[in-house]
Design an enzyme around this catalytic site. Structure first.
Site, PDB file in Angstrom:
ATOM      1  N   ARG A 166      -4.980   5.624  11.100  1.00 46.14           N
ATOM      2  CA  ARG A 166      -3.894   4.940  10.338  1.00 46.14           C
ATOM      3  C   ARG A 166      -2.701   4.673  10.889  1.00 46.14           C
ATOM      4  NH1 ARG A 166      -6.130   5.348   4.767  1.00 46.14           N
ATOM      5  NH2 ARG A 166      -4.266   4.591   3.820  1.00 46.14           N
TER       6      ARG A 166
ATOM      7  N   LYS B 282      -0.392   4.221  -1.723  1.00 42.08           N
ATOM      8  CA  LYS B 282      -0.375   3.464  -2.780  1.00 42.08           C
ATOM      9  C   LYS B 282      -0.099   4.154  -4.145  1.00 42.08           C
ATOM     10  CE  LYS B 282      -3.855   0.139  -1.801  1.00 42.08           C
ATOM     11  NZ  LYS B 282      -5.261  -0.379  -2.274  1.00 42.08           N
TER      12      LYS B 282
ATOM     13  N   GLU C  56      -9.025  -2.968  -1.568  1.00 45.14           N
ATOM     14  CA  GLU C  56      -9.125  -2.916  -2.994  1.00 45.14           C
ATOM     15  C   GLU C  56      -8.034  -3.596  -3.661  1.00 45.14           C
ATOM     16  OE1 GLU C  56      -9.796   1.260  -3.931  1.00 45.14           O
ATOM     17  OE2 GLU C  56      -9.980   0.712  -6.207  1.00 45.14           O
TER      18      GLU C  56
HETATM   19  P1  ATP Z   1      -4.863   3.959  -0.723  1.00 45.07           P
HETATM   20  O1  ATP Z   1      -5.826   5.152  -0.260  1.00 45.07           O
HETATM   21  O2  ATP Z   1      -3.165   4.050  -0.568  1.00 45.07           O
HETATM   22  O3  ATP Z   1      -5.273   3.146  -2.162  1.00 45.07           O
HETATM   23  P2  ATP Z   1      -6.557   2.273   0.767  1.00 45.07           P
HETATM   24  O4  ATP Z   1      -6.669   2.626   2.259  1.00 45.07           O
HETATM   25  O5  ATP Z   1      -7.565   2.654   0.031  1.00 45.07           O
HETATM   26  O6  ATP Z   1      -5.158   2.583   0.318  1.00 45.07           O
HETATM   27  P3  ATP Z   1      -7.526  -0.293   0.797  1.00 45.07           P
HETATM   28  O7  ATP Z   1      -6.978  -1.416   0.069  1.00 45.07           O
HETATM   29  O8  ATP Z   1      -8.728   0.085   0.353  1.00 45.07           O
HETATM   30  O9  ATP Z   1      -6.218   0.733   0.743  1.00 45.07           O
HETATM   31  O10 ATP Z   1      -7.017  -0.630   2.394  1.00 45.07           O
HETATM   32  C1  ATP Z   1      -7.800  -1.899   2.861  1.00 45.07           C
HETATM   33  C2  ATP Z   1      -8.093  -1.598   4.053  1.00 45.07           C
HETATM   34  O11 ATP Z   1      -6.849  -1.327   4.855  1.00 45.07           O
HETATM   35  C3  ATP Z   1      -8.904  -0.457   4.668  1.00 45.07           C
HETATM   36  O12 ATP Z   1      -9.637  -0.848   5.531  1.00 45.07           O
HETATM   37  C4  ATP Z   1      -7.875   0.658   4.969  1.00 45.07           C
HETATM   38  O13 ATP Z   1      -8.617   1.489   5.850  1.00 45.07           O
HETATM   39  C5  ATP Z   1      -6.846  -0.032   5.673  1.00 45.07           C
HETATM   40  N1  ATP Z   1      -5.636   0.457   5.724  1.00 45.07           N
HETATM   41  C6  ATP Z   1      -5.021   0.966   4.458  1.00 45.07           C
HETATM   42  N2  ATP Z   1      -3.976   1.595   5.007  1.00 45.07           N
HETATM   43  C7  ATP Z   1      -3.830   1.926   6.238  1.00 45.07           C
HETATM   44  C8  ATP Z   1      -2.933   2.334   7.332  1.00 45.07           C
HETATM   45  N3  ATP Z   1      -1.670   3.077   7.024  1.00 45.07           N
HETATM   46  N4  ATP Z   1      -3.246   2.023   8.478  1.00 45.07           N
HETATM   47  C9  ATP Z   1      -4.203   1.076   9.072  1.00 45.07           C
HETATM   48  N5  ATP Z   1      -5.120   0.712   8.098  1.00 45.07           N
HETATM   49  C10 ATP Z   1      -4.914   1.031   6.656  1.00 45.07           C
HETATM   50 MG    MG Z   2      -9.502   2.294  -0.544  1.00 50.27          MG
END
Ligand code: ATP
Ligand code: MG
Length: 564
Positions: A269, A279, A43
């Site tokens: 994760r 984030k 995102e």
């Molecule tokens: P936040 O919840 O902090 O906003 P997010 O997971 O929603 O983070 P995205 O930009 O949607 O962030 O993530 C893009 C991809 O990266 C998604 O498929 C997500 O599952 C993966 N991702 C995010 N954080 C991790 C992590 N700590 N370990 C592995 N994959 C991750």
């Molecule tokens: Mg997300």
């Protein structure tokens, strides 16, 4: 990294790596799947962090292993938080990490198709417009063991729903007045299937679609369908989406898809000790001025790691090493650091720099004489060659390499002891000059002219070799030294992660370094011998950030665990 050559089950490269995801895909390929297509779906509402690197490594790695493709898809369905600036930064960080997507795509490009599919669902009697507010809808959802309550609007006719949904799109209703919901089962054991919301009215301009839309699809309505539009075969996401999988499947099962149906698989994760990946918390660190921005070298963002001197190859090696698992776990940050250290040990040029300088005067050094000593640039890499290091009768050494009155096992410099100056001469301390407070301000030494290069012709041994810098030739540089951003090993588990912050995570001081160190190109990493690895700041001249120390903390942790 993903290849564009078409592959079939026969010519697909035999994957070396094995894990539960690759094993499933291997079985799919054996069953006749022609091409493996994955996607990394960020995102655009923040910068990439090391957790994203795990997802990137997996999605691109899988595509690569099976001769398939991996797309970068911006999941930009939520106009409030998203900005093109983030999308741009994500694209750059992905390239920096060493991956190039087969295609760069935006979920917002599918808004028209997603809308058309929503009308299809309404026509099939599988979606309805609800006039209740978000709070009521959430209340009526019930919970585990608590029954759901049907909305009074659940049985609207297809015609009425179509008219209202078109009216939502056309701007006939204010924000929040109506939503579109899937009509599934208000008593389902899976909460996500209790008539989830598919569309909301939000008069928020979108970075890419402007004011074209005032209704926006939810994650659940957008994600699987975006996968389907792109012909994704394996939609790999983190464990928190496991609960959404039945809905992911439900949506796709009720639509006419252009390609086969994608399959969602969840993996754990990445969590690292002494830092956070959320984030929201990272944004707070920036907003509260705890760090100097998203690219602060203490941040777990890829930008921070780049400024910190973490090489992309070492980050990739770490990601490969930890692999993928089905249960969440915490990795030691020392493990990541050991990959960084191993990389720099092989590649970084050695230089001498004194972090906490103490003056040494060689009393028998001929007045005005200068010498230039040859030093090896990298003992791990002969091709790195040698350099000349200026030597003179006034030097800087590390303050803690000298003691007036040392304890028994202190082998470094003290009155009467002889030590080796690395690549230089053997020197013996005669006396020290102190200031009123008793602090040593100068050490007087004699040197043995027969020991140039560091060896005594009579073969006598010294117990210690120390780094040094010629005072007249030394340059002053600014050094930023970092400690853990959070002293708490698992700050994410605290009620407020900010309570786990380390108040002293950054120390800035001036160091004295040999002339060659000043020539370090911006962004390059050197080793200050006996001290650690340092990266030259990309913008500020004569400024270094400490990357990591020399001691293998990870080995120490493992040993301690074995002994317990
Ligand atoms: P936040 O919840 O902090 O906003 P997010 O997971 O929603 O983070 P995205 O930009 O949607 O962030 O993530 C893009 C991809 O990266 C998604 O498929 C997500 O599952 C993966 N991702 C995010 N954080 C991790 C992590 N700590 N370990 C592995 N994959 C991750
Ligand atoms: Mg997300």
């Amino acid at each position: 990294m993903s290849s564009t050559t078409p592959s079939t089950a026969d010519d697909a490269a035999v994957p070396e790596r094995s894990d539960f995801i690759r094993d499933t895909i291997r079985a799919d390929v054996a069953d006749g799947l022609e091409e493996v297509v994955t996607r990394f779906p960020p995102e655009p509402n923040g910068y990439l962090h090391i957790g994203h690197a795990k997802s990137i490594g997996l999605n691109f790695g899988v595509a690569d292993d099976f001769g398939g493709r991996c797309n970068l898809r911006f999941d930009d369905t939520n106009p409030e938080a998203e900005e093109q600036e983030f999308a741009q930064a994500i694209t750059e960080d992905l390239a920096w990490l060493g991956f190039s997507p087969d295609r760069v795509l935006y979920a917002s490009d599918y808004f028209e198709q997603l809308y058309a599919w929503a009308e299809d669902l309404i026509e099939a009697g599988l979606a309805y417009v609800d006039d209740q507010d978000a709070e009521t809808i959430s209340e009526q959802r019930g919970g585990y063991g608590r029954p759901g309550v049907d909305s009074p609007y659940r049985d609207r006719s297809v015609e009425e729903n179509l008219t209202l949904f078109r009216g939502m799109r056309a701007g006939q209703f204010p924000d929040g007045e109506k939503v579109l919901r899937a009509k599934i089962d208000m008593q389902h054991d899976v909460m996500q299937l209790r008539d989830p919301v598919l569309y909301r009215i939000r008069r928020v301009p979108h970075d890419r679609t402007g004011t074209d839309w005032i209704i926006y699809p939810t994650y659940d309505w957008a994600h699987g369908q975006s996968d389907a539009i792109e012909g994704i075969t394996h939609s790999l996401c983190t464990l928190e989406f496991a609960d959404h999988r039945p809905l992911y499947d439900w949506c796709l099962n009720h639509l006419e898809l252009p390609h086969g149906k994608p399959e969602q698989t969840e993996f754990a994760r990445l969590n690292l000790t002494h830092t956070v990946m959320s984030k929201r918390v990272l944004a707070r660190l920036v907003a509260d001025g705890v760090v100097d921005g998203w690219d602060d070298p203490r941040m777990p963002t890829l930008r921070g790691m780049r400024r910190r001197g973490y090489p992309p190859a070492a980050i990739r090696a770490f990601i490969d090493h930890i692999g993928v698992a089905k249960t969440n776990s915490m990795h030691d940050i020392e493990l990541l650091e050991s990959f960084i250290r191993t990389h720099h040990n092989a590649h970084a040029l050695r230089r001498m720099g004194v972090m906490d300088p103490l003056k040494v005067v060689i009393t028998n050094w001929p007045e005005g004489q200068e010498d230039a000593l040859e030093a090896v640039n990298n003992p791990e890499d002969e091709a790195a060659g040698t350099r000349q290091v200026p030597f003179s009768g006034e030097l800087w050494i590390e303050r803690d390499d000298f003691m007036v009155d040392p304890p028994k096992k202190f082998y470094r410099l003290s009155p009467g002891t002889e030590v080796r100056l690395r690549g230089g001469y053997l020197i013996t301390a005669t006396d020290a000059e102190l200031d009123e407070s008793g602090e040593v301000v100068q050490v007087n030494c004699t040197y043995d002219p027969e020991t140039r290069g560091g060896q005594a012709p009579d073969g006598r041994k010294v117990k210690s070799t120390m780094h040094w810098v010629s005072a007249g030739h030394a340059a002053d540089v600014t050094v930023h030294e970092y400690d853990r951003l959070f002293s708490e090993p698992n700050p994410g588990a605290l009620d407020d992660p900010m309570d786990g912050l380390n108040p002293d995570s950054k120390r800035t001081f001036t160091a004295k370094v040999e002339p060659a160190a000043v020539e370090t190109p911006p962004g390059e990493v050197i080793q200050f011998e006996r001290v650690g690895y340092f990266v030259a700041d990309a913008q500020e001249p004569r400024t270094f950030h400490k990357v990591v120390g020399l001691r293998d903390e990870w080995a120490r942790i493992q040993k301690r665990r074995q002994n317990n």
